[in-house]
Write an enzyme that holds these catalytic residues in place. Structure first.
Site, PDB file in Angstrom:
ATOM      1  N   ASP A  87     122.293  31.863 -21.835  1.00 57.84           N
ATOM      2  CA  ASP A  87     121.178  31.075 -21.312  1.00 57.84           C
ATOM      3  C   ASP A  87     121.562  30.566 -19.927  1.00 57.84           C
ATOM      4  O   ASP A  87     122.057  29.458 -19.765  1.00 57.84           O
ATOM      5  CB  ASP A  87     120.870  29.917 -22.261  1.00 57.84           C
ATOM      6  CG  ASP A  87     119.564  29.222 -21.910  1.00 57.84           C
ATOM      7  OD1 ASP A  87     118.899  29.643 -20.946  1.00 57.84           O
ATOM      8  OD2 ASP A  87     119.210  28.249 -22.607  1.00 57.84           O
ATOM      9  N   ALA A  88     121.354  31.426 -18.923  1.00 55.58           N
ATOM     10  CA  ALA A  88     121.742  31.088 -17.551  1.00 55.58           C
ATOM     11  C   ALA A  88     120.540  30.970 -16.621  1.00 55.58           C
ATOM     12  O   ALA A  88     120.670  30.498 -15.496  1.00 55.58           O
ATOM     13  CB  ALA A  88     122.710  32.144 -17.013  1.00 55.58           C
ATOM     14  N   LYS A  89     119.365  31.445 -17.077  1.00 58.23           N
ATOM     15  CA  LYS A  89     118.115  31.340 -16.314  1.00 58.23           C
ATOM     16  C   LYS A  89     118.281  31.830 -14.880  1.00 58.23           C
ATOM     17  O   LYS A  89     117.843  31.196 -13.923  1.00 58.23           O
ATOM     18  CB  LYS A  89     117.578  29.911 -16.349  1.00 58.23           C
ATOM     19  CG  LYS A  89     117.274  29.415 -17.761  1.00 58.23           C
ATOM     20  CD  LYS A  89     116.740  27.993 -17.765  1.00 58.23           C
ATOM     21  CE  LYS A  89     116.411  27.533 -19.179  1.00 58.23           C
ATOM     22  NZ  LYS A  89     117.591  27.382 -20.051  1.00 58.23           N
ATOM     23  N   ARG A  90     118.903  32.987 -14.736  1.00 53.58           N
ATOM     24  CA  ARG A  90     119.119  33.554 -13.414  1.00 53.58           C
ATOM     25  C   ARG A  90     117.812  34.116 -12.859  1.00 53.58           C
ATOM     26  O   ARG A  90     116.932  34.528 -13.604  1.00 53.58           O
ATOM     27  CB  ARG A  90     120.172  34.658 -13.474  1.00 53.58           C
ATOM     28  CG  ARG A  90     121.559  34.189 -13.921  1.00 53.58           C
ATOM     29  CD  ARG A  90     122.097  33.112 -13.008  1.00 53.58           C
ATOM     30  NE  ARG A  90     123.503  32.831 -13.281  1.00 53.58           N
ATOM     31  CZ  ARG A  90     124.012  31.623 -13.469  1.00 53.58           C
ATOM     32  NH1 ARG A  90     123.213  30.579 -13.435  1.00 53.58           N
ATOM     33  NH2 ARG A  90     125.299  31.453 -13.675  1.00 53.58           N
ATOM     34  N   THR A 114     118.746  35.011 -20.243  1.00 52.81           N
ATOM     35  CA  THR A 114     117.483  34.371 -19.860  1.00 52.81           C
ATOM     36  C   THR A 114     117.339  34.435 -18.345  1.00 52.81           C
ATOM     37  O   THR A 114     118.313  34.264 -17.597  1.00 52.81           O
ATOM     38  CB  THR A 114     117.423  32.896 -20.314  1.00 52.81           C
ATOM     39  OG1 THR A 114     118.505  32.158 -19.722  1.00 52.81           O
ATOM     40  CG2 THR A 114     117.513  32.794 -21.836  1.00 52.81           C
TER      41      THR A 114
END
EC number: 4.1.1.23
Length: 260
Positions: A87-90, A114
Site C-alpha cells: 500500500d504505497a499509493k504510487r 496501490t
C-alpha cells in the site's frame, strides 16, 4: 510456474491483514519486535486471510532499516504463501512510474500495489504492464475511506456523474483487457466506510477485485460479496490497542463470521 495474485486471493477468505507498525508499541528494540510479531501474526492468521497489506509509509518512517524490514516481511509473507499488497499509493509519469512498477511489481512477482490515478492514463499504464508481466495486480484509488475523500472524488462532472465514477468507468475498460479468469489484474480501492459507493462501483467493475479499507478502527463494517476484500489494519494488527496474537485470531474469526 509464476504465481498469479488474482488466483491466489480469489481462492482464500476475503479478509486482508493491514500491517501499519507503530514502534512505540514494541518495546526497547522496536524493529526486532515488529519483525517477530508480524511473522508470528501472519503465520497465526495464514488460513484466515487472503492477503497481507503492508503500508509503506509506516516502514519508511522508521528510516532505512524500516524500509529494509518491510521488504524482509514481504519475503516472509510469500514464504507463508500469503499474497502481498504493498500500500504505497504510487502515481507518476514516464520513467518514474516504470521505476515504481519495477520496485514493487517486478521485484515481487505475484504481488499487488496501490496506485493513484490523478496523473492520468500514462501514469497508470506502466503499472498495468508490469502487473501483466509479473502476475501481479494494481489497486487503483477510486473512492477512499477517509472522511475528506469527497473534496475531489465527489466533484460533479459536466456530463453527469462524479469524478470517482469516471475513474471507475476508465478502469472497467482496462479491466476487461487484463482478465485472469473471472477476475482482472486491474482492481480498485473503495472504502468500506462508503457501502453505497461499494455497491455502485461493483456494478461498474464487475470483474475487478475491490480492496475495502477502513474495517474496524475507521468505523467501517464488513461487506460481503464476491471479490470484496475487507481490510483491517489497527483493529487486526493491534487488537485492543497493542500487539496480541490471540486477540488478533479472535478478531479475525469475528470478521470472517460477518463475511460468511
Amino acid at each position: 510456474m509464476q504465481a498469479e495474485f488474482v488466483h491466489e486471493v480469489a481462492s482464500r477468505p476475503p479478509l486482508v491483514l493491514g500491517v501499519d507498525p507503530r514502534p512505540e508499541l514494541h518495546g526497547p528494540s522496536p524493529l526486532d519486535h515488529i519483525r517477530r510479531y508480524t511473522l508470528e501474526l501472519m503465520e497465526a492468521l495464514a488460513s484466515r486471510i487472503c492477503a497481507v497489506k503492508f503500508q509503506a509509509a509506516f516502514f519508511e518512517a522508521l528510516g532505512p532499516q524500516g524500509f529494509t524490514l518491510m521488504h524482509k516481511l514481504i519475503v516472509g509473507a510469500r514464504v507463508l504463501s500469503l499474497p502481498v499488497i504493498v500500500d504505497a499509493k504510487r502515481g507518476d509519469i514516464g520513467s518514474t512510474a516504470e521505476a515504481y512498477a519495477k520496485a514493487y511489481l517486478q521485484a515481487y512477482p505475484g504481488a499487488a500495489l496501490t496506485v493513484n490515478p490523478y496523473l492520468g492514463s500514462d501514469a497508470l499504464e506502466p503499472f498495468f504492464k508490469a502487473a501483466r508481466a509479473s502476475g501481479g495486480a494494481v489497486f487503483v484509488l477510486v473512492k477512499t475511506s477517509n472522511p475528506g475523500s469527497g473534496l475531489f472524488q465527489n466533484l460533479p462532472l459536466e456530463q453527469g456523474g462524479r469524478l470517482y465514477l469516471a475513474v471507475a468507468d476508465y478502469l472497467a475498460r482496462q479491466a476487461e483487457e487484463q482478465r485472469v479468469g473471472d477476475w482482472s489484474r486491474v482492481a480498485a480501492v473503495v472504502g468500506v466506510t462508503y457501502p453505497q459507493q461499494v455497491a455502485e462501483i461493483r456494478q461498474r467493475l464487475p470483474h475487478s477485485l475491490l480492496l475495502l479499507p477502513g474495517l474496524g478502527a475507521q468505523g467501517g463494517e464488513a461487506i460481503k460479496g464476491p471479490g470484496l476484500l475487507n481490510s483491517a489494519s489497527r483493529a487486526l494488527y493491534y487488537p485492543g490497542g497493542e500487539p496480541d496474537l490471540e486477540a488478533a485470531v479472535r478478531q479475525a474469526e469475528e470478521y470472517l463470521a460477518a463475511l460468511r
